[in-house]
Design a protein around this motif. Structure first.
Motif, PDB file in Angstrom:
ATOM      1  N   ALA A  33     127.457 127.368  71.206  1.00 29.17           N
ATOM      2  CA  ALA A  33     127.765 128.438  70.665  1.00 29.17           C
ATOM      3  C   ALA A  33     126.375 129.414  69.951  1.00 29.17           C
ATOM      4  O   ALA A  33     126.452 130.488  69.995  1.00 29.17           O
ATOM      5  N   THR A  34     125.375 128.690  69.538  1.00 30.02           N
ATOM      6  CA  THR A  34     124.249 129.194  68.952  1.00 30.02           C
ATOM      7  C   THR A  34     123.567 130.061  70.352  1.00 30.02           C
ATOM      8  O   THR A  34     123.427 131.492  69.683  1.00 30.02           O
ATOM      9  N   VAL A  35     123.394 129.617  71.360  1.00 30.74           N
ATOM     10  CA  VAL A  35     122.815 130.553  72.321  1.00 30.74           C
ATOM     11  C   VAL A  35     123.682 131.825  72.565  1.00 30.74           C
ATOM     12  O   VAL A  35     123.231 132.730  72.679  1.00 30.74           O
ATOM     13  N   LEU A  36     125.242 131.552  72.777  1.00 34.67           N
ATOM     14  CA  LEU A  36     126.199 132.557  73.189  1.00 34.67           C
ATOM     15  C   LEU A  36     126.209 133.491  72.267  1.00 34.67           C
ATOM     16  O   LEU A  36     126.170 134.764  72.508  1.00 34.67           O
ATOM     17  N   ILE A  37     126.197 133.141  70.923  1.00 34.45           N
ATOM     18  CA  ILE A  37     126.238 133.976  69.937  1.00 34.45           C
ATOM     19  C   ILE A  37     125.044 135.009  69.695  1.00 34.45           C
ATOM     20  O   ILE A  37     125.084 136.144  69.696  1.00 34.45           O
ATOM     21  N   LEU A  38     123.964 134.324  69.779  1.00 33.84           N
ATOM     22  CA  LEU A  38     122.744 135.021  69.678  1.00 33.84           C
ATOM     23  C   LEU A  38     122.648 135.995  70.866  1.00 33.84           C
ATOM     24  O   LEU A  38     122.243 137.225  70.716  1.00 33.84           O
ATOM     25  N   LEU A  39     122.817 135.532  72.034  1.00 38.54           N
ATOM     26  CA  LEU A  39     122.820 136.665  73.311  1.00 38.54           C
ATOM     27  C   LEU A  39     123.813 137.675  73.081  1.00 38.54           C
ATOM     28  O   LEU A  39     123.445 139.009  73.347  1.00 38.54           O
ATOM     29  N   THR A  40     124.917 137.591  72.436  1.00 38.94           N
ATOM     30  CA  THR A  40     126.082 138.291  72.277  1.00 38.94           C
ATOM     31  C   THR A  40     125.270 139.390  71.207  1.00 38.94           C
ATOM     32  O   THR A  40     125.613 140.568  71.464  1.00 38.94           O
ATOM     33  N   LEU A  41     125.033 138.954  70.268  1.00 42.62           N
ATOM     34  CA  LEU A  41     124.391 139.806  69.239  1.00 42.62           C
ATOM     35  C   LEU A  41     123.321 140.662  69.665  1.00 42.62           C
ATOM     36  O   LEU A  41     123.111 141.740  69.368  1.00 42.62           O
ATOM     37  N   LEU A  42     122.352 140.242  70.667  1.00 41.19           N
ATOM     38  CA  LEU A  42     121.360 140.790  71.230  1.00 41.19           C
ATOM     39  C   LEU A  42     121.826 142.001  71.954  1.00 41.19           C
ATOM     40  O   LEU A  42     121.305 143.275  72.197  1.00 41.19           O
ATOM     41  N   VAL A  43     122.645 141.641  72.987  1.00 40.41           N
ATOM     42  CA  VAL A  43     123.405 142.703  73.778  1.00 40.41           C
ATOM     43  C   VAL A  43     124.132 143.685  72.972  1.00 40.41           C
ATOM     44  O   VAL A  43     123.936 145.106  73.227  1.00 40.41           O
ATOM     45  N   LEU A  44     124.871 143.399  71.790  1.00 41.38           N
ATOM     46  CA  LEU A  44     125.532 144.075  71.029  1.00 41.38           C
ATOM     47  C   LEU A  44     124.696 145.112  70.565  1.00 41.38           C
ATOM     48  O   LEU A  44     124.644 146.455  70.513  1.00 41.38           O
ATOM     49  N   GLY A  45     123.416 144.536  69.986  1.00 37.85           N
ATOM     50  CA  GLY A  45     122.301 145.534  69.259  1.00 37.85           C
ATOM     51  C   GLY A  45     122.108 146.502  70.315  1.00 37.85           C
ATOM     52  O   GLY A  45     121.634 147.789  70.082  1.00 37.85           O
ATOM     53  N   TYR A  46     121.634 145.991  71.799  1.00 39.37           N
ATOM     54  CA  TYR A  46     121.009 147.112  72.895  1.00 39.37           C
ATOM     55  C   TYR A  46     122.152 148.421  73.029  1.00 39.37           C
ATOM     56  O   TYR A  46     121.837 149.237  73.078  1.00 39.37           O
ATOM     57  N   LEU A  47     123.488 147.683  73.159  1.00 40.03           N
ATOM     58  CA  LEU A  47     124.528 148.705  73.294  1.00 40.03           C
ATOM     59  C   LEU A  47     124.723 149.635  72.169  1.00 40.03           C
ATOM     60  O   LEU A  47     124.729 151.036  72.593  1.00 40.03           O
ATOM     61  N   LEU A  48     124.460 149.443  70.902  1.00 40.07           N
ATOM     62  CA  LEU A  48     124.677 150.144  69.775  1.00 40.07           C
ATOM     63  C   LEU A  48     123.423 151.159  69.791  1.00 40.07           C
ATOM     64  O   LEU A  48     123.413 152.473  69.371  1.00 40.07           O
ATOM     65  N   LEU A  49     122.229 150.614  70.303  1.00 38.73           N
ATOM     66  CA  LEU A  49     121.107 151.388  70.145  1.00 38.73           C
ATOM     67  C   LEU A  49     121.271 152.559  71.129  1.00 38.73           C
ATOM     68  O   LEU A  49     120.480 153.627  71.066  1.00 38.73           O
ATOM     69  N   ASN A  50     121.961 152.477  72.257  1.00 38.31           N
ATOM     70  CA  ASN A  50     122.171 153.466  73.400  1.00 38.31           C
ATOM     71  C   ASN A  50     123.397 153.900  73.532  1.00 38.31           C
ATOM     72  O   ASN A  50     123.844 154.222  74.479  1.00 38.31           O
TER      73      ASN A  50
END
Length: 193
Positions: A33-50
């Motif tokens: 869960a820790t890695v998957l949630i962190l990765l998801t948050l990072l990808v979500l951040g990238y999507l929101l920035l773009n």
């Protein structure tokens, strides 16, 4: 099958070199869960920035619902963890289906499918999907190696996670056709991305 990964006569010791146990734990963590949630948050951040707000919302809903699916299936089946060999990782939930296998398949395949939608070259799309499949495979095998899942737990997790990712891919395709999600730009040359 679980005994095949242990030393004959000593089920508390894994086969292979001493470093292999740490490698299995590290790979297993990639489905936690820790890695998957962190990765998801990072990808979500990238999507929101773009300016990919809709895609970010779609991804968040896809992954949150995969977690819900995993939890519901574990509660529905309630299968105890293997006791054939000592577990070499800490576990606290039911065994069937493997949450690491289900969630890694759902998360990595869904992200790979979304990435594949925005690249032009077919080999890049194959690379994303192949990487997601390889990660999911290694994570599932590591769970059996660590003695925390039966092979059938992992197979069920892969099937449910891949099925969920496929549903998400179909939904993303449907939404893209209606202009609700961005996809590949047709005006890019073959050398783009």
């Amino acid at each position: 099958m679980l005994e095949a990964f242990r030393q004959p006569g000593d089920p508390g010791q894994t086969i292979g070199p001493s470093w292999l146990l740490q490698v299995a734990r590290d790979i297993s963590a990639l489905g936690g869960a820790t890695v998957l949630i962190l990765l998801t948050l990072l990808v979500l951040g990238y999507l929101l920035l773009n300016r990919g707000r809709r895609t970010a919302l779609f991804l968040a809903a896809s992954i949150a619902s995969a977690y819900l699916l995993s939890t519901l299936l574990k509660h529905a089946f309630g299968r105890p963890r293997p006791s054939v060999v000592p577990a070499l990782a800490e576990v606290s939930s039911a065994s069937f289906p493997s949450g690491h296998s289900l969630l890694s398949s759902a998360v990595y395949l869904t992200m790979a499918a979304l990435l594949a939608r925005v690249v032009v070259r077919p080999r890049n799309r194959l690379y994303f999907m192949g990487s997601a499949l390889l990660l999911s495979f290694l994570i599932g095998v590591s769970r059996v190696f660590l003695g925390v899942h039966y092979p059938t737990d992992v197979l069920a997790g892969w099937a449910a996670g891949a099925g969920w990712a496929t549903l998400c891919w179909l939904a993303a395709d449907w939404l893209q056709q209606r202009g609700a999600l961005r996809g590949r730009r047709r005006d890019h040359s073959e050398h783009a991305c």
